[in-house]
Structure formats: structure tokens, C-alpha cells
Design a protein around this motif. Structure first.
Motif, PDB file in Angstrom:
ATOM      1  N   ILE A  51     -16.900   9.250 -11.610  1.00  0.00           N
ATOM      2  CA  ILE A  51     -15.709  10.201 -10.573  1.00  0.00           C
ATOM      3  C   ILE A  51     -14.072  10.488 -11.095  1.00  0.00           C
ATOM      4  CG2 ILE A  51     -14.749  11.474  -8.315  1.00  0.00           C
ATOM      5  CD1 ILE A  51     -17.651   9.977  -7.033  1.00  0.00           C
ATOM      6  N   GLY A  52     -13.698  11.487 -11.876  1.00  0.00           N
ATOM      7  CA  GLY A  52     -12.380  11.971 -12.315  1.00  0.00           C
ATOM      8  C   GLY A  52     -11.093  11.898 -11.093  1.00  0.00           C
ATOM      9  N   LEU A  53      -9.978  11.576 -11.034  1.00  0.00           N
ATOM     10  CA  LEU A  53      -9.685  10.954  -9.725  1.00  0.00           C
ATOM     11  C   LEU A  53      -8.047  11.416  -9.851  1.00  0.00           C
ATOM     12  CD1 LEU A  53     -10.434   7.872  -8.214  1.00  0.00           C
ATOM     13  CD2 LEU A  53     -11.767  10.458  -7.479  1.00  0.00           C
ATOM     14  N   SER A  54      -7.468  12.395  -9.503  1.00  0.00           N
ATOM     15  CA  SER A  54      -5.824  12.393  -9.849  1.00  0.00           C
ATOM     16  C   SER A  54      -5.212  12.735  -8.056  1.00  0.00           C
ATOM     17  CB  SER A  54      -5.723  13.215 -10.930  1.00  0.00           C
ATOM     18  OG  SER A  54      -6.403  15.260  -9.877  1.00  0.00           O
ATOM     19  N   GLY A  55      -3.759  12.810  -8.286  1.00  0.00           N
ATOM     20  CA  GLY A  55      -3.049  13.382  -7.056  1.00  0.00           C
ATOM     21  C   GLY A  55      -3.338  12.161  -6.102  1.00  0.00           C
ATOM     22  N   ARG A  56      -4.203  12.300  -4.560  1.00  0.00           N
ATOM     23  CA  ARG A  56      -3.678  11.127  -3.289  1.00  0.00           C
ATOM     24  C   ARG A  56      -5.180  10.379  -3.724  1.00  0.00           C
ATOM     25  NH1 ARG A  56      -1.955  13.875   2.262  1.00  0.00           N
ATOM     26  NH2 ARG A  56      -2.768  11.715   2.589  1.00  0.00           N
ATOM     27  N   ALA A  57      -6.527  11.348  -4.148  1.00  0.00           N
ATOM     28  CA  ALA A  57      -7.806  10.785  -4.344  1.00  0.00           C
ATOM     29  C   ALA A  57      -7.947   9.715  -4.836  1.00  0.00           C
ATOM     30  CB  ALA A  57      -8.300  11.653  -5.005  1.00  0.00           C
ATOM     31  N   LYS A  58      -8.674   8.645  -4.078  1.00  0.00           N
ATOM     32  CA  LYS A  58      -8.569   7.013  -4.537  1.00  0.00           C
ATOM     33  C   LYS A  58     -10.257   6.796  -4.744  1.00  0.00           C
ATOM     34  CE  LYS A  58      -4.287   7.145  -3.704  1.00  0.00           C
ATOM     35  NZ  LYS A  58      -3.054   6.763  -5.262  1.00  0.00           N
ATOM     36  N   PRO A  59     -10.391   5.633  -5.474  1.00  0.00           N
ATOM     37  CA  PRO A  59     -11.642   5.536  -5.873  1.00  0.00           C
ATOM     38  C   PRO A  59     -12.503   4.094  -4.846  1.00  0.00           C
ATOM     39  CG  PRO A  59     -10.587   4.324  -6.973  1.00  0.00           C
ATOM     40  CD  PRO A  59      -9.851   5.061  -6.822  1.00  0.00           C
ATOM     41  N   LEU A  60     -13.537   4.794  -3.982  1.00  0.00           N
ATOM     42  CA  LEU A  60     -14.343   4.383  -2.891  1.00  0.00           C
ATOM     43  C   LEU A  60     -14.985   3.017  -2.827  1.00  0.00           C
ATOM     44  CD1 LEU A  60     -13.883   4.433   0.626  1.00  0.00           C
ATOM     45  CD2 LEU A  60     -16.376   6.205   0.185  1.00  0.00           C
ATOM     46  N   LEU A  61     -15.960   3.297  -4.633  1.00  0.00           N
ATOM     47  CA  LEU A  61     -16.772   2.533  -5.167  1.00  0.00           C
ATOM     48  C   LEU A  61     -16.849   2.644  -6.127  1.00  0.00           C
ATOM     49  CD1 LEU A  61     -19.818   2.626  -2.357  1.00  0.00           C
ATOM     50  CD2 LEU A  61     -18.141   0.932  -1.972  1.00  0.00           C
ATOM     51  N   LYS A  62     -16.917   1.430  -6.823  1.00  0.00           N
ATOM     52  CA  LYS A  62     -16.909   0.936  -8.137  1.00  0.00           C
ATOM     53  C   LYS A  62     -17.674   0.638  -8.942  1.00  0.00           C
ATOM     54  CE  LYS A  62     -11.649   0.813  -8.129  1.00  0.00           C
ATOM     55  NZ  LYS A  62     -10.817  -0.175  -9.425  1.00  0.00           N
ATOM     56  N   ALA A  63     -18.698   1.066  -9.794  1.00  0.00           N
ATOM     57  CA  ALA A  63     -19.581   0.786 -10.953  1.00  0.00           C
ATOM     58  C   ALA A  63     -19.358  -1.084 -11.636  1.00  0.00           C
ATOM     59  CB  ALA A  63     -20.528   1.490 -11.876  1.00  0.00           C
ATOM     60  N   ALA A  64     -20.006  -1.805 -11.999  1.00  0.00           N
ATOM     61  CA  ALA A  64     -20.430  -3.193 -12.367  1.00  0.00           C
ATOM     62  C   ALA A  64     -19.046  -2.585 -13.632  1.00  0.00           C
ATOM     63  CB  ALA A  64     -21.163  -3.429 -12.984  1.00  0.00           C
ATOM     64  N   ASN A  65     -19.149  -1.619 -14.168  1.00  0.00           N
ATOM     65  CA  ASN A  65     -17.778  -1.488 -15.546  1.00  0.00           C
ATOM     66  C   ASN A  65     -16.199  -1.266 -14.973  1.00  0.00           C
ATOM     67  OD1 ASN A  65     -18.379   0.956 -14.389  1.00  0.00           O
ATOM     68  ND2 ASN A  65     -19.295   1.507 -16.466  1.00  0.00           N
ATOM     69  N   GLY A  66     -16.634  -0.631 -13.544  1.00  0.00           N
ATOM     70  CA  GLY A  66     -15.476  -0.586 -12.784  1.00  0.00           C
ATOM     71  C   GLY A  66     -14.940   0.947 -12.518  1.00  0.00           C
ATOM     72  N   THR A  67     -15.535   1.966 -13.318  1.00  0.00           N
ATOM     73  CA  THR A  67     -15.459   2.858 -13.131  1.00  0.00           C
ATOM     74  C   THR A  67     -15.726   3.462 -11.365  1.00  0.00           C
ATOM     75  OG1 THR A  67     -17.783   3.280 -13.151  1.00  0.00           O
ATOM     76  CG2 THR A  67     -16.253   3.944 -14.890  1.00  0.00           C
ATOM     77  N   ALA A  68     -14.532   4.512 -11.028  1.00  0.00           N
ATOM     78  CA  ALA A  68     -15.779   5.142  -9.874  1.00  0.00           C
ATOM     79  C   ALA A  68     -16.818   6.050  -9.493  1.00  0.00           C
ATOM     80  CB  ALA A  68     -13.896   5.746  -9.610  1.00  0.00           C
ATOM     81  N   ILE A  69     -17.546   5.236  -8.733  1.00  0.00           N
ATOM     82  CA  ILE A  69     -18.753   6.166  -8.662  1.00  0.00           C
ATOM     83  C   ILE A  69     -18.975   7.000  -7.061  1.00  0.00           C
ATOM     84  CG2 ILE A  69     -20.250   6.024  -9.950  1.00  0.00           C
ATOM     85  CD1 ILE A  69     -21.461   3.400  -7.897  1.00  0.00           C
ATOM     86  N   ALA A  70     -17.812   6.583  -6.388  1.00  0.00           N
ATOM     87  CA  ALA A  70     -17.112   7.269  -5.032  1.00  0.00           C
ATOM     88  C   ALA A  70     -16.000   7.119  -5.101  1.00  0.00           C
ATOM     89  CB  ALA A  70     -17.741   6.076  -4.154  1.00  0.00           C
ATOM     90  N   ALA A  71     -15.232   8.629  -3.692  1.00  0.00           N
ATOM     91  CA  ALA A  71     -14.284   8.408  -3.940  1.00  0.00           C
ATOM     92  C   ALA A  71     -13.490   8.835  -2.229  1.00  0.00           C
ATOM     93  CB  ALA A  71     -13.695   9.425  -4.887  1.00  0.00           C
ATOM     94  N   ILE A  72     -12.340   9.104  -2.147  1.00  0.00           N
ATOM     95  CA  ILE A  72     -11.951   9.197  -0.931  1.00  0.00           C
ATOM     96  C   ILE A  72     -10.691  10.213  -1.103  1.00  0.00           C
ATOM     97  CG2 ILE A  72     -11.001   6.755   0.136  1.00  0.00           C
ATOM     98  CD1 ILE A  72     -11.845   7.528   2.948  1.00  0.00           C
TER      99      ILE A  72
END
Length: 268
Positions: free
Chosen positions: A191-212
Motif C-alpha cells: 500500500i502506497g501512502l501519502s498525506g496523513r496515512a501511516k503504515p499499520l502492519l509491514k511485511a518482512a521487507n518493510g513494505t506497508a501491507i496495512a495502513a490507517i
């Protein structure tokens, strides 16, 4: 002197012993898959409250009920009128033509209606899938309203049951998942994020796979996989994975964030 919302709720509880249940509505319109039964009948399946097979959401639905929520379904496109009775709205795996020859794609008007509902205090959960198994172009019309973008990729690929650890997500000091420490999420899109959106869960490689993110009075959570369907919360995972706790954690969190408390379209 005006009474506060919480004062009204407390008064209602003192008088009746109950408060109005929050309604958790699952989309049945953008996700509308069917298959043939052994008897040759066409049957709805995949990510439904009433589906008790591995493909269903009956376990998560029971968790919501255990927290005092009422379950509902929305079989039509979201409008201001038919979202009015919903506290939490969940959209899972919108259909591609591979899954449905006549899919109901999310349109700009749908995204606008949902965004207005969230802004007023609703809680939206968007659950995608790996790009081969979900329609992302139109789903991103909605996700983009909140500074999120489901990417055309696959993270945490798991070949088979001998490789569960490839889908392991470690959780620590998470504002949503307070009791779960290790989740299993496989074949999710990032999940690509911008603005106020933040990572919630990350895959082992550090990419966001859940956001809030917060949006007006409301809350939006995006997850790159259907994730909490029955197959991965019914005890099939190896010891050490906490998907059952994660399902409960997410239910508790979204119900706590609701600013809308109507009750309609009860499933049972």
C-alpha cells in the motif's frame, strides 16, 4: 443545558440496561462471486458473514457479535441513505471480470458517498488482495480519497503450508493490534501512502501491507489481503500465530472508533 452524547448513552443504559448496538456492514455488491453447488445450483460465496466454510467471514462475524455489534450486509451501491445505518463498513476483494463476468466496479460517485460517510464519523475497512485476484483500478478511486494506493504487486508470498513463516508479520507496540504479537498475512499487495496515512502492519521487507488514517471524524484502515477470513482464524495456523487475536483486536478497535451508532439490516 444540552446533554452530551455520552450522557444520553449512559442515561439510556441506566433506564433500559442496554445501549443501541453498533452495526458492522459487509459489502455484498462490489464483491459478488458465485459458484456451482454439487446439486448444480448457483450460490454466493467468498467473504460473506453467513459462509461457514474456509472462504467465509463467519468467525470474524461471531467476534463482532461477541463485542456487542450487529451484523448487516449491503447488496447495493453505497449511498448516503443506505450507509446511514452503518457504523463500520467493510469492503473486501472487489470483483474483477475473472471472478464475475459482470462486476460492479467502484465508481467515483461511490467513492464520494463513502468519503462523506467516513468524514461524518464512520469507520471504513478496505481489504484488497494480490493484484491477480482483485480489481484495483476502481478500488483505488476509493483508497485515493484517504491517501492510500493498493499497488499492483504481491508481498509475503507463501508457497504452501510448509512455509507459513514466509507470511509472518511481527507486531509490537501497535495502536490497533494490542494483544496479537505475530500475524499471518500471505500474498498481499503493498500500500502506497501519502498525506496523513501511516503504515499499520509491514511485511518482512518493510513494505506497508496495512495502513490507517483519520479522515474528518472517521477512520480508514486498508489491508492488502482479505486476511481474516475463516481459513486463517479457525485454528488451522501453526502455534505462535495470533490471527484469532488480531481479528478480535481489530474488531475492538474499529468499534471504539465509531462516531455513528445506528442499527439496521440485521443478518440474524
Amino acid at each position: 443545558m444540552k446533554r452530551s452524547f455520552f450522557g444520553v448513552i449512559i442515561s439510556l443504559y441506566l433506564v433500559t440496561g442496554t445501549v443501541m448496538a453498533q452495526t458492522v456492514t459487509l459489502d455484498y455488491f462490489f464483491n459478488h462471486e458465485t459458484h456451482q453447488t454439487k446439486g448444480g445450483q448457483t450460490e454466493r460465496f467468498h467473504y460473506l458473514w453467513e459462509d461457514t466454510a474456509n472462504s467465509g467471514f463467519s468467525v470474524w462475524g461471531d467476534i463482532f457479535r461477541s463485542k456487542g455489534a450487529t451484523l448487516s450486509r449491503l447488496d447495493t451501491a453505497p449511498t448516503a441513505a443506505n450507509l446511514k445505518g452503518t457504523s463500520v463498513y467493510i469492503i473486501v476483494d472487489p470483483d474483477s471480470r475473472k471472478e464475475n463476468p459482470n462486476p460492479n466496479y467502484i465508481q467515483q460517485a461511490d467513492a464520494d458517498n463513502i468519503a462523506r460517510w467516513v468524514k461524518a464519523g464512520g469507520v471504513l475497512i478496505m481489504m484488497a488482495n494480490d493484484s491477480a485476484n482483485v480489481e484495483l483500478n476502481h478500488f483505488n478511486l476509493l483508497a485515493g480519497k484517504f491517501g492510500m494506493h493498493f499497488n499492483n504487486d504481491m508481498q509475503s508470498h507463501v508457497i504452501d503450508d510448509a512455509h507459513f513463516e514466509d507470511g509472518a508479520v511481527l507486531i509490537n507496540n501497535n495502536p490497533v493490534f494490542k494483544t496479537s504479537k505475530k500475524a499471518f498475512i500471505k500474498d498481499a499487495c503493498s500500500i502506497g501512502l501519502s498525506g496523513r496515512a501511516k503504515p499499520l502492519l509491514k511485511a518482512a521487507n518493510g513494505t506497508a501491507i496495512a495502513a490507517i488514517t483519520k479522515y474528518g471524524k472517521g477512520t480508514v484502515i486498508a489491508i492488502g489481503d482479505p486476511w481474516l477470513y475463516n481459513e486463517y482464524v479457525n485454528g488451522r495456523l501453526p502455534a505462535g500465530f495470533d490471527n484469532d487475536k488480531a481479528a478480535a483486536d481489530l474488531a475492538v478497535y474499529v468499534l471504539s472508533q465509531c462516531k455513528l451508532h445506528p442499527n439496521r439490516n440485521m443478518v440474524n
